[in-house]
Write an enzyme that holds these catalytic residues in place. Structure first.
Site, PDB file in Angstrom:
ATOM      1  N   ILE A  12       0.845  -1.194   0.000  1.00 41.79           N
ATOM      2  CA  ILE A  12       0.000   0.000   0.000  1.00 41.79           C
ATOM      3  C   ILE A  12       0.882   1.247   0.000  1.00 41.79           C
ATOM      4  O   ILE A  12       0.648   2.199  -0.747  1.00 41.79           O
ATOM      5  CB  ILE A  12      -0.967  -0.013   1.202  1.00 41.79           C
ATOM      6  CG1 ILE A  12      -1.900  -1.231   1.096  1.00 41.79           C
ATOM      7  CG2 ILE A  12      -1.768   1.278   1.260  1.00 41.79           C
ATOM      8  CD1 ILE A  12      -2.792  -1.457   2.304  1.00 41.79           C
ATOM      9  N   TYR A 139      -4.946  -8.788  15.724  1.00 40.62           N
ATOM     10  CA  TYR A 139      -4.590  -7.788  14.712  1.00 40.62           C
ATOM     11  C   TYR A 139      -5.520  -6.576  14.834  1.00 40.62           C
ATOM     12  O   TYR A 139      -5.064  -5.425  14.940  1.00 40.62           O
ATOM     13  CB  TYR A 139      -4.683  -8.401  13.307  1.00 40.62           C
ATOM     14  CG  TYR A 139      -4.623  -7.379  12.214  1.00 40.62           C
ATOM     15  CD1 TYR A 139      -3.481  -6.630  12.015  1.00 40.62           C
ATOM     16  CD2 TYR A 139      -5.724  -7.143  11.393  1.00 40.62           C
ATOM     17  CE1 TYR A 139      -3.436  -5.658  11.016  1.00 40.62           C
ATOM     18  CE2 TYR A 139      -5.683  -6.189  10.405  1.00 40.62           C
ATOM     19  CZ  TYR A 139      -4.541  -5.443  10.217  1.00 40.62           C
ATOM     20  OH  TYR A 139      -4.508  -4.480   9.240  1.00 40.62           O
ATOM     21  N   ASN A 168     -10.748  -4.696   2.103  1.00 37.07           N
ATOM     22  CA  ASN A 168      -9.746  -5.595   1.495  1.00 37.07           C
ATOM     23  C   ASN A 168      -9.066  -4.941   0.301  1.00 37.07           C
ATOM     24  O   ASN A 168      -9.662  -4.812  -0.763  1.00 37.07           O
ATOM     25  CB  ASN A 168     -10.403  -6.917   1.119  1.00 37.07           C
ATOM     26  CG  ASN A 168     -10.670  -7.752   2.358  1.00 37.07           C
ATOM     27  OD1 ASN A 168     -11.386  -7.308   3.256  1.00 37.07           O
ATOM     28  ND2 ASN A 168     -10.064  -8.913   2.428  1.00 37.07           N
ATOM     29  N   HIS A 187      -2.995 -13.208   1.023  1.00 37.75           N
ATOM     30  CA  HIS A 187      -4.234 -12.579   0.571  1.00 37.75           C
ATOM     31  C   HIS A 187      -4.859 -13.329  -0.599  1.00 37.75           C
ATOM     32  O   HIS A 187      -4.166 -13.887  -1.450  1.00 37.75           O
ATOM     33  CB  HIS A 187      -3.970 -11.121   0.193  1.00 37.75           C
ATOM     34  CG  HIS A 187      -3.609 -10.285   1.372  1.00 37.75           C
ATOM     35  ND1 HIS A 187      -2.379  -9.720   1.536  1.00 37.75           N
ATOM     36  CD2 HIS A 187      -4.319  -9.978   2.472  1.00 37.75           C
ATOM     37  CE1 HIS A 187      -2.351  -9.077   2.684  1.00 37.75           C
ATOM     38  NE2 HIS A 187      -3.515  -9.217   3.282  1.00 37.75           N
ATOM     39  N   ILE A 205     -10.311 -22.895  -0.405  1.00 35.39           N
ATOM     40  CA  ILE A 205     -11.321 -21.986   0.176  1.00 35.39           C
ATOM     41  C   ILE A 205     -11.405 -22.294   1.665  1.00 35.39           C
ATOM     42  O   ILE A 205     -11.682 -23.439   2.050  1.00 35.39           O
ATOM     43  CB  ILE A 205     -12.695 -22.186  -0.506  1.00 35.39           C
ATOM     44  CG1 ILE A 205     -12.602 -21.762  -1.982  1.00 35.39           C
ATOM     45  CG2 ILE A 205     -13.787 -21.414   0.233  1.00 35.39           C
ATOM     46  CD1 ILE A 205     -13.901 -21.951  -2.770  1.00 35.39           C
ATOM     47  N   ASP A 282     -11.496 -15.166  11.144  1.00 34.47           N
ATOM     48  CA  ASP A 282     -12.189 -14.634   9.960  1.00 34.47           C
ATOM     49  C   ASP A 282     -13.661 -14.329  10.254  1.00 34.47           C
ATOM     50  O   ASP A 282     -14.440 -15.239  10.513  1.00 34.47           O
ATOM     51  CB  ASP A 282     -12.173 -15.666   8.818  1.00 34.47           C
ATOM     52  CG  ASP A 282     -10.964 -15.547   7.919  1.00 34.47           C
ATOM     53  OD1 ASP A 282     -10.252 -14.524   8.015  1.00 34.47           O
ATOM     54  OD2 ASP A 282     -10.744 -16.468   7.111  1.00 34.47           O
TER      55      ASP A 282
HETATM   56  N1  UFG Z   1      -9.169 -16.940   1.794  1.00 33.46           N
HETATM   57  C1  UFG Z   1      -9.338 -18.219   1.314  1.00 33.46           C
HETATM   58  N2  UFG Z   1      -8.247 -18.891   0.847  1.00 33.46           N
HETATM   59  C2  UFG Z   1      -7.008 -18.348   0.852  1.00 33.46           C
HETATM   60  C3  UFG Z   1      -6.836 -17.022   1.345  1.00 33.46           C
HETATM   61  C4  UFG Z   1      -7.947 -16.344   1.809  1.00 33.46           C
HETATM   62  O1  UFG Z   1     -10.442 -18.760   1.295  1.00 33.46           O
HETATM   63  O2  UFG Z   1      -6.051 -19.022   0.443  1.00 33.46           O
HETATM   64  C5  UFG Z   1     -10.356 -16.208   2.278  1.00 33.46           C
HETATM   65  C6  UFG Z   1     -10.226 -15.777   3.726  1.00 33.46           C
HETATM   66  O3  UFG Z   1     -10.624 -16.808   4.586  1.00 33.46           O
HETATM   67  C7  UFG Z   1     -11.158 -14.569   3.741  1.00 33.46           C
HETATM   68  C8  UFG Z   1     -11.026 -13.986   2.329  1.00 33.46           C
HETATM   69  O4  UFG Z   1     -10.478 -15.025   1.533  1.00 33.46           O
HETATM   70  O5  UFG Z   1     -12.467 -14.984   3.919  1.00 33.46           O
HETATM   71  C9  UFG Z   1     -10.100 -12.800   2.271  1.00 33.46           C
HETATM   72  O6  UFG Z   1      -8.896 -13.147   2.943  1.00 33.46           O
HETATM   73  P1  UFG Z   1      -7.602 -12.239   2.899  1.00 33.46           P
HETATM   74  O7  UFG Z   1      -6.535 -12.940   3.666  1.00 33.46           O
HETATM   75  O8  UFG Z   1      -7.313 -11.834   1.505  1.00 33.46           O
HETATM   76  O9  UFG Z   1      -8.053 -10.908   3.647  1.00 33.46           O
HETATM   77  P2  UFG Z   1      -8.663 -10.713   5.107  1.00 33.46           P
HETATM   78  O10 UFG Z   1     -10.123 -10.412   4.909  1.00 33.46           O
HETATM   79  O11 UFG Z   1      -8.312 -11.782   6.039  1.00 33.46           O
HETATM   80  O12 UFG Z   1      -7.852  -9.459   5.633  1.00 33.46           O
HETATM   81  C10 UFG Z   1      -7.618  -8.300   4.890  1.00 33.46           C
HETATM   82  C11 UFG Z   1      -6.328  -7.675   5.344  1.00 33.46           C
HETATM   83  C12 UFG Z   1      -6.460  -7.212   6.748  1.00 33.46           C
HETATM   84  C13 UFG Z   1      -7.682  -6.369   6.935  1.00 33.46           C
HETATM   85  C14 UFG Z   1      -8.903  -7.048   6.392  1.00 33.46           C
HETATM   86  C15 UFG Z   1     -10.052  -6.128   6.468  1.00 33.46           C
HETATM   87  O13 UFG Z   1      -5.252  -8.585   5.271  1.00 33.46           O
HETATM   88  O14 UFG Z   1      -5.320  -6.460   7.073  1.00 33.46           O
HETATM   89  O15 UFG Z   1      -8.667  -7.420   5.055  1.00 33.46           O
HETATM   90  O16 UFG Z   1     -11.152  -6.679   5.807  1.00 33.46           O
HETATM   91  F1  UFG Z   1      -7.906  -6.121   8.232  1.00 33.46           F
END
Ligand code: UFG
Length: 325
Positions: A12, A139, A168, A187, A205, A282
């Site tokens: 970012i 976090y 996100n 991510h 997933i 999550d």
């Molecule tokens: N996911 C999967 N498989 C993967 C990776 C992620 O199913 O291999 C799912 C996660 O469980 C979640 C979604 O995809 O449901 C998004 O996951 P990310 O890891 O991409 O992002 P997060 O929502 O966990 O977190 C991100 C940032 C955080 C922030 C958050 C706010 O990393 O810093 O968004 O929504 F706080």
């Protein structure tokens, strides 16, 4: 305006450096390069840690900094559940060190990278800024602690703050020359795109038993360049003693399955999936109301469509399959 960006060599941060320059200001990056990439930078770089108050004071004073944008932090909600101490030390304690260094050098404006994770499992979506603050992972707690500190420092010393609660963040600068490069990557969008790149065979997933229409988690994906623009607007809007909080998202939720489907459309690859178990920390559904940022900062998104966000991410990853390496 001379702007110090802690963590400015990160994903970012590097996009915000570009936006700061584009607005005619001077960015100076302060980064320990533990996760960031010097190659991404179009700015002077100070290699140092945010936990080092003396180095921060020198950086603020010698460069006659007008405003700070504070990105440097650990960002993985899932990891924070197993290693809370690292998160509170690096995000909360170092945040305090930065505030003290700013107070001591009379730098009075800060834009703080906060997160949707401060809301935990929100009772209602879209989430407004005055929704209950009940983080469900360390976090989110580590970032919320800093938001509380901002209020105290504004009141005590007349410093001015904007906290931006990111949803996100995804995509890459449309030019395709800077983008996301995390090791390890956690991510969703960059991981899914590793399948058509031939770097992984499938995407897992994390749970399809959530209370959502297709059972997978819903998130609000915001283009990193749009997010970057909001930082420039926020830095320009800060006044003494003020604390403002803004959500930054597109106001539309997409499930993990919908994101994967969009990646299939953009890349033309079938992208096999495996259903795994839930990941700790999550929440089921996070969707922003960003009406306040639009109303008060005049923020407008240029790339609100998920397909555009994925297209720009794909442009970066397909041209730089090993990131900056
Ligand atoms: N996911 C999967 N498989 C993967 C990776 C992620 O199913 O291999 C799912 C996660 O469980 C979640 C979604 O995809 O449901 C998004 O996951 P990310 O890891 O991409 O992002 P997060 O929502 O966990 O977190 C991100 C940032 C955080 C922030 C958050 C706010 O990393 O810093 O968004 O929504 F706080």
């Amino acid at each position: 305006m001379k702007v110090l960006l802690t963590g400015g060599a990160g994903y970012i941060g590097s996009h915000v450096v570009r936006a700061v320059r584009g607005a005619g200001h001077t960015p100076i990056v302060y980064d320990n390069l533990s996760k960031g990439h010097a190659e991404s930078l179009e700015a002077d770089l100070i290699v140092a840690d945010v936990s080092d108050g003396a180095a921060l004071r020198v950086a603020l004073e010698e460069n006659e900094i007008d405003a700070v944008i504070h990105f440097a932090a650990f960002i993985e909600a899932g990891e924070s559940v197993g290693e809370p101490g690292r998160y509170f030390r690096n995000n909360t304690v170092a945040g305090l060190t930065l505030l003290e260094a700013m107070r001591e050098t009379n730098v009075k404006r800060l834009v703080f990278s906060s997160t949707a994770a401060v809301y935990g499992q929100p009772p209602v979506v879209p989430i407004e800024e005055d929704s209950p603050l009940v983080p469900i992972n360390p976090y989110g707690s580590s970032k919320l602690c800093v938001e509380y500190m901002l209020r105290a420092y504004a009141q005590a010393y007349g410093m001015g703050f904007v906290a931006l609660r990111y949803f996100n963040v995804a995509g890459a600068d449309p030019a395709g020359d800077i983008g996301e490069d995390h090791t390890p990557e956690t991510h969703l969008i960059p991981l899914v795109l590793q399948v058509p790149l031939g770097k992984r065979e499938h995407i897992t997933i994390f749970g399809q038993d959530y209370d959502t229409p297709d059972g997978t988690c819903i998130r609000d994906y915001i283009h990193v360049s749009d997010l970057a623009d909001a930082h420039v607007l926020a830095a320009g809007a800060i006044e003494p003693g003020m604390v403002k909080v803004y959500n930054l998202g597109n106001g539309e939720g997409f499930s993990v399955k919908q994101v994967i489907e969009t990646c299939r459309t953009v890349t033309g690859h079938s992208i096999p999936v495996v259903i795994g178990s839930r990941r700790a920390g999550d929440p089921a559904r996070l969707v922003a109301s960003s009406a306040r940022a639009m109303r008060e900062l005049g923020w407008r998104t240029k790339f609100p469509r998920l397909e555009e966000i994925v297209t720009h991410a794909w442009r970066w990853h397909s041209n730089h399959p090993s990131g900056y390496a």
